[in-house]
Design a protein around this motif. Sequence first.
Motif, PDB file in Angstrom:
ATOM      1  N   MET A  81      12.759  27.064  45.068  1.00  0.00           N
ATOM      2  CA  MET A  81      12.383  26.033  43.605  1.00  0.00           C
ATOM      3  C   MET A  81      13.296  25.182  43.028  1.00  0.00           C
ATOM      4  N   GLY A  82      14.290  25.584  42.966  1.00  0.00           N
ATOM      5  CA  GLY A  82      15.475  25.183  42.525  1.00  0.00           C
ATOM      6  C   GLY A  82      15.967  23.851  43.376  1.00  0.00           C
ATOM      7  N   LEU A  83      15.449  23.709  44.163  1.00  0.00           N
ATOM      8  CA  LEU A  83      16.323  23.182  45.676  1.00  0.00           C
ATOM      9  C   LEU A  83      15.129  21.994  45.576  1.00  0.00           C
ATOM     10  N   MET A  84      13.571  22.682  45.099  1.00  0.00           N
ATOM     11  CA  MET A  84      13.071  21.455  45.240  1.00  0.00           C
ATOM     12  C   MET A  84      13.435  20.664  44.454  1.00  0.00           C
ATOM     13  N   ILE A  85      12.994  21.234  42.549  1.00  0.00           N
ATOM     14  CA  ILE A  85      13.497  20.008  41.666  1.00  0.00           C
ATOM     15  C   ILE A  85      14.638  19.581  41.803  1.00  0.00           C
ATOM     16  N   SER A  86      15.786  19.541  42.255  1.00  0.00           N
ATOM     17  CA  SER A  86      16.961  19.271  42.429  1.00  0.00           C
ATOM     18  C   SER A  86      16.751  18.103  42.968  1.00  0.00           C
ATOM     19  N   GLY A  87      16.341  17.919  44.359  1.00  0.00           N
ATOM     20  CA  GLY A  87      15.887  17.304  45.471  1.00  0.00           C
ATOM     21  C   GLY A  87      15.275  16.188  44.709  1.00  0.00           C
ATOM     22  N   ILE A  88      14.253  16.432  44.155  1.00  0.00           N
ATOM     23  CA  ILE A  88      13.466  15.220  43.195  1.00  0.00           C
ATOM     24  C   ILE A  88      13.885  14.421  42.218  1.00  0.00           C
ATOM     25  N   LEU A  89      14.654  15.366  41.072  1.00  0.00           N
ATOM     26  CA  LEU A  89      15.905  15.197  39.995  1.00  0.00           C
ATOM     27  C   LEU A  89      16.408  14.084  40.830  1.00  0.00           C
ATOM     28  N   LEU A  90      17.044  13.765  42.107  1.00  0.00           N
ATOM     29  CA  LEU A  90      18.302  13.277  42.772  1.00  0.00           C
ATOM     30  C   LEU A  90      17.053  11.919  43.143  1.00  0.00           C
ATOM     31  N   TRP A  91      16.101  12.361  43.654  1.00  0.00           N
ATOM     32  CA  TRP A  91      15.807  11.178  44.253  1.00  0.00           C
ATOM     33  C   TRP A  91      15.455  10.162  43.210  1.00  0.00           C
ATOM     34  N   PHE A  92      14.751  10.594  42.608  1.00  0.00           N
ATOM     35  CA  PHE A  92      14.641  10.073  41.183  1.00  0.00           C
ATOM     36  C   PHE A  92      15.925   9.137  40.612  1.00  0.00           C
ATOM     37  N   ARG A  93      16.872   9.800  40.235  1.00  0.00           N
ATOM     38  CA  ARG A  93      18.189   8.771  39.989  1.00  0.00           C
ATOM     39  C   ARG A  93      17.791   7.792  41.648  1.00  0.00           C
ATOM     40  N   SER A  94      17.968   8.205  42.378  1.00  0.00           N
ATOM     41  CA  SER A  94      17.756   6.656  43.476  1.00  0.00           C
ATOM     42  C   SER A  94      17.041   6.034  42.762  1.00  0.00           C
ATOM     43  N   PHE A  95      15.930   6.453  42.344  1.00  0.00           N
ATOM     44  CA  PHE A  95      15.022   5.539  42.239  1.00  0.00           C
ATOM     45  C   PHE A  95      15.561   4.625  41.311  1.00  0.00           C
ATOM     46  N   THR A  96      15.405   5.005  39.997  1.00  0.00           N
ATOM     47  CA  THR A  96      15.392   4.312  38.715  1.00  0.00           C
ATOM     48  C   THR A  96      16.800   3.566  38.588  1.00  0.00           C
ATOM     49  N   THR A  97      17.981   3.722  39.670  1.00  0.00           N
ATOM     50  CA  THR A  97      18.825   2.894  40.333  1.00  0.00           C
ATOM     51  C   THR A  97      18.851   1.543  40.632  1.00  0.00           C
ATOM     52  N   ILE A  98      16.784   2.178  42.103  1.00  0.00           N
ATOM     53  CA  ILE A  98      17.049   0.924  42.799  1.00  0.00           C
ATOM     54  C   ILE A  98      15.561  -0.095  42.250  1.00  0.00           C
ATOM     55  N   MET A  99      15.078   0.612  42.288  1.00  0.00           N
ATOM     56  CA  MET A  99      13.786  -0.139  41.496  1.00  0.00           C
ATOM     57  C   MET A  99      14.283  -0.275  39.847  1.00  0.00           C
ATOM     58  N   THR A 100      15.549  -1.358  39.747  1.00  0.00           N
ATOM     59  CA  THR A 100      14.858  -1.867  38.420  1.00  0.00           C
ATOM     60  C   THR A 100      13.800  -2.559  37.899  1.00  0.00           C
ATOM     61  N   SER A 101      13.848  -3.313  36.830  1.00  0.00           N
ATOM     62  CA  SER A 101      13.026  -3.526  35.984  1.00  0.00           C
ATOM     63  C   SER A 101      11.501  -4.524  36.650  1.00  0.00           C
ATOM     64  N   ASP A 102      12.585  -5.672  36.992  1.00  0.00           N
ATOM     65  CA  ASP A 102      12.147  -7.062  37.800  1.00  0.00           C
ATOM     66  C   ASP A 102      11.005  -6.178  38.914  1.00  0.00           C
ATOM     67  N   LYS A 103      11.366  -5.449  39.626  1.00  0.00           N
ATOM     68  CA  LYS A 103      11.282  -4.828  40.538  1.00  0.00           C
ATOM     69  C   LYS A 103       9.436  -4.399  40.454  1.00  0.00           C
ATOM     70  N   LEU A 104       9.317  -3.342  39.737  1.00  0.00           N
ATOM     71  CA  LEU A 104       8.188  -3.072  39.459  1.00  0.00           C
ATOM     72  C   LEU A 104       7.697  -3.218  38.221  1.00  0.00           C
ATOM     73  N   LEU A 105       7.503  -4.663  38.103  1.00  0.00           N
ATOM     74  CA  LEU A 105       6.946  -5.521  37.710  1.00  0.00           C
ATOM     75  C   LEU A 105       6.192  -6.775  38.280  1.00  0.00           C
ATOM     76  N   TYR A 106       6.957  -6.645  39.197  1.00  0.00           N
ATOM     77  CA  TYR A 106       6.563  -7.153  40.845  1.00  0.00           C
ATOM     78  C   TYR A 106       5.359  -6.052  41.160  1.00  0.00           C
ATOM     79  N   ILE A 107       6.251  -4.923  40.908  1.00  0.00           N
ATOM     80  CA  ILE A 107       4.174  -4.217  41.892  1.00  0.00           C
ATOM     81  C   ILE A 107       3.378  -4.287  41.396  1.00  0.00           C
ATOM     82  N   PHE A 108       3.557  -3.489  40.464  1.00  0.00           N
ATOM     83  CA  PHE A 108       2.419  -3.380  39.073  1.00  0.00           C
ATOM     84  C   PHE A 108       2.066  -4.703  38.399  1.00  0.00           C
ATOM     85  N   GLY A 109       2.807  -6.216  38.316  1.00  0.00           N
ATOM     86  CA  GLY A 109       2.044  -6.988  37.908  1.00  0.00           C
ATOM     87  C   GLY A 109       1.641  -7.482  38.199  1.00  0.00           C
TER      88      GLY A 109
END
Lengths: 292, 232
Positions: free
Chosen positions: A99-127
């Motif tokens: 469970m710890g492995l899962m949570i830390s893995g997902i947190l890390l994925w979301f960190r990279s997600f936040t770094t890569i998917m800047t707000s302009d990109k999310l606007l492009y996707i959901f706009g």
Amino acid sequence: MKSFKDYNPRAVFLFFLGVIVPSMFVMDPVLLAISFGGAVTLHFTLNGRNGFKGFWLFPVIIAAGLILNPLFYHNGATVLFVLNNNPITAEAALYGLVMGLMISGILLWFRSFTTIMTSDKLLYIFGAASPKLALMLSMIMRYIPLFRRQISKTNQAQKAMGLYKEENTIDKLKGGMRVFSVMVTWALENGVITADSMVARGYGVGRRSQFAIFKWRKADKLFLLLAMVCTGITFLTIARKAIGFTFYPKITRVPFNALAAAGYAVYLLLVLLPVIITVREVRLWQSLQSKI
Amino acid sequence: MIVIKNEKVRRFLKIAVPFIFMPVLLILGTVVFDEKKFAWVILATTVLALLLFYSGFEKKVIGTRRMVIIAVMTALSVVGRFIFALIPGFKPITAIVVITAIWLGPESGFLVGSLSAVISNFYFGQGPWTPFQMFAWGIIGLIAGYLGRFLKKNKPALAVYGVFAGVFYSMFMDVWSVLWYNNEFNISVYLAALVTAIPYTISYAASNVVFLLLLGRPFGEKLERVKLKYGV
């Protein structure tokens, strides 16, 4: 040749979905170890040495799962020892670890997600779904730096007037409130003027169109295709129950077969895709340099 | 304010989400998936609930001015975190959401609350918790909007609402953390999570009360003035 950050945001978003969903959904130590490994590699590829900042959190989460879970759960057949009349079982400990492995893995994925998917990109996707919401989001994102600059101006003006002389929390709080109050007046007036200006230029008259700087290039399509095929195969192996794990009462794995091996291999390829792209890019860059 | 423009999509969502999607999801969650997928079910339910709220916003004529003012208030609630960064645990987001809701109505409250959550997570990190934060702050704004007339006049009630908002936020988010951590709801783990979160809950509640009492009137007057002067 583009770096992973410059790939089409829609493709990258789907990639993240394909990686994160299985690792949130399936309690399988091997799959989660692959996911965690991929997350760590991507994290350090993106951040380099800076990646160590705050990285201590993840070993702590994993250790906490390993230690705390058996204290709360006493299921499981293999009793390691008895603490305060409560059995501590190997199964519960392993479950906590995974469970710890899962949570830390997902947190890390979301960190990279936040770094890569800047707000302009999310606007492009959901706009496209709600142009009005997208417009509001982009206005807010523009207001934040503007307001911050205005706040520091106001603060400086207040300091020049001789306020905030002492180190005093009440004083700080009062000062903060005053600056905030000034900001609200200024921001509201500013907003109304912006709105009037928008209306004067014809906002709301025609259909709202959307500008996007992102295109679908050949590399994007190839990347998306590869990611989708990998995700599809992973989901197929999960749906076929080739990947799966039961912890209680005794740790058992569903019989291992070729399909499971294929599933793991494909998922490994999927989580490593961004790193592969980055390494290829670096290689190409070096070879181009050496030619010069 | 209309968030989802296409009327057919909006009407479809309004009927399909509560009567088809959610029941199917809950039945699937209890019957088909093996016992431990509650975190998923609740995550999907929250996203659906957000969709339902957004599709419920129908008022045809909404001035550009009001839209911009909602954007301004959201930006202010996020920027407020930076103003008071010197004092740990002091965040004015909830207060701004509640004040906006009281003076501009429940819909604006819900929008400011849910948008503040997304936007501030651009700075503090997105995660699977984003929809829950959106929902929690949105609901805090929505309820404040419905209680608007009452909260506007009554200072003690406003303070009580601040405490309620802090406690609600903390309890709501802990349901999610427990579900995610254990994949099933265990009341002892939940209580343990609540107990460890007590200092945070107190600081949320206290800062909400302080901000609401100090900012409520002046900010309200400013919003009222803008409403009067420009006819928002």
